[in-house]
Motif scaffolding. Structure first.
Motif, mmCIF file in Angstrom:
data_model
loop_
_atom_site.group_PDB
_atom_site.id
_atom_site.type_symbol
_atom_site.label_atom_id
_atom_site.label_comp_id
_atom_site.label_asym_id
_atom_site.label_seq_id
_atom_site.Cartn_x
_atom_site.Cartn_y
_atom_site.Cartn_z
ATOM 1 N N MET A 1 53.916 82.780 -20.254
ATOM 2 C CA MET A 1 54.327 82.330 -21.480
ATOM 3 C C MET A 1 54.808 80.807 -21.286
ATOM 4 O O MET A 1 54.966 80.618 -20.239
ATOM 5 C CB MET A 1 55.749 82.933 -21.783
ATOM 6 N N VAL A 2 54.231 80.252 -22.453
ATOM 7 C CA VAL A 2 54.501 78.692 -22.461
ATOM 8 C C VAL A 2 55.499 78.391 -23.698
ATOM 9 O O VAL A 2 55.222 78.728 -24.742
ATOM 10 C CB VAL A 2 53.352 78.167 -22.659
ATOM 11 N N PHE A 3 56.393 77.393 -23.394
ATOM 12 C CA PHE A 3 57.220 76.959 -24.287
ATOM 13 C C PHE A 3 57.070 75.468 -24.583
ATOM 14 O O PHE A 3 56.928 74.872 -23.332
ATOM 15 C CB PHE A 3 58.644 77.287 -24.101
ATOM 16 N N TRP A 65 69.521 85.238 -19.615
ATOM 17 C CA TRP A 65 69.216 86.223 -18.864
ATOM 18 C C TRP A 65 67.917 85.707 -18.072
ATOM 19 O O TRP A 65 67.667 85.706 -17.016
ATOM 20 C CB TRP A 65 68.831 87.510 -19.559
ATOM 21 N N PHE A 66 67.154 85.249 -18.775
ATOM 22 C CA PHE A 66 66.008 84.634 -18.528
ATOM 23 C C PHE A 66 66.043 83.446 -17.307
ATOM 24 O O PHE A 66 65.345 83.542 -16.173
ATOM 25 C CB PHE A 66 65.206 84.170 -19.569
ATOM 26 N N GLU A 67 67.028 82.504 -17.504
ATOM 27 C CA GLU A 67 67.441 81.457 -16.485
ATOM 28 C C GLU A 67 68.137 82.107 -15.384
ATOM 29 O O GLU A 67 67.840 81.694 -14.271
ATOM 30 C CB GLU A 67 68.209 80.338 -17.278
ATOM 31 N N THR A 82 58.098 89.578 -12.482
ATOM 32 C CA THR A 82 58.847 88.300 -12.019
ATOM 33 C C THR A 82 58.478 87.144 -12.682
ATOM 34 O O THR A 82 57.278 86.700 -12.944
ATOM 35 C CB THR A 82 58.621 88.183 -10.209
ATOM 36 N N PHE A 83 59.491 86.582 -13.342
ATOM 37 C CA PHE A 83 59.429 85.400 -14.152
ATOM 38 C C PHE A 83 59.640 84.302 -13.310
ATOM 39 O O PHE A 83 60.778 84.360 -12.499
ATOM 40 C CB PHE A 83 60.349 85.536 -15.614
ATOM 41 N N GLU A 84 59.078 83.183 -13.601
ATOM 42 C CA GLU A 84 59.629 81.982 -12.926
ATOM 43 C C GLU A 84 59.791 80.720 -14.017
ATOM 44 O O GLU A 84 58.677 80.514 -14.923
ATOM 45 C CB GLU A 84 58.678 81.693 -12.026
#
Length: 88
Positions: A1-3, A65-67, A82-84
């Motif tokens: 995912m890209v913001f 939550w994501f952070e 696993t998100f980074e």
């Protein structure tokens, strides 16, 4: 995912994991909006998936939550991810 820009205004976002098995194309529709001085601004998203695909997990993830759980394994249906958070 890209913001393009991660700010405090991002409270949550839609997230879906699918298993691609082919079939006819259907859509998952979702809406994201904000209210400013009693006016609503937002976007509607139409995410395609195939009719025989299995939706493993779908819902919203909160930015807090994501952070908080960056680099921590999360369990979404039958999938561990696993998100980074990476800034460039």
């Amino acid at each position: 995912m890209v913001f393009s820009e991660w700010t405090d205004l991002v409270e949550s976002f839609a997230f879906m994991i699918i298993e691609d098995d082919g079939g006819t194309i259907k859509d998952w529709n979702c809406t994201a909006f904000v209210r400013v001085e009693s006016k609503s601004y937002g976007v509607e998203l139409k995410i395609p998936f195939h009719s025989y695909d299995d939706i493993v997990w779908r819902g919203t993830l909160g930015s807090k939550w994501f952070e908080a759980y960056s680099d921590t394994k999360g369990h979404f249906g039958d999938v561990d991810l696993t998100f980074e958070v990476v800034e460039y």
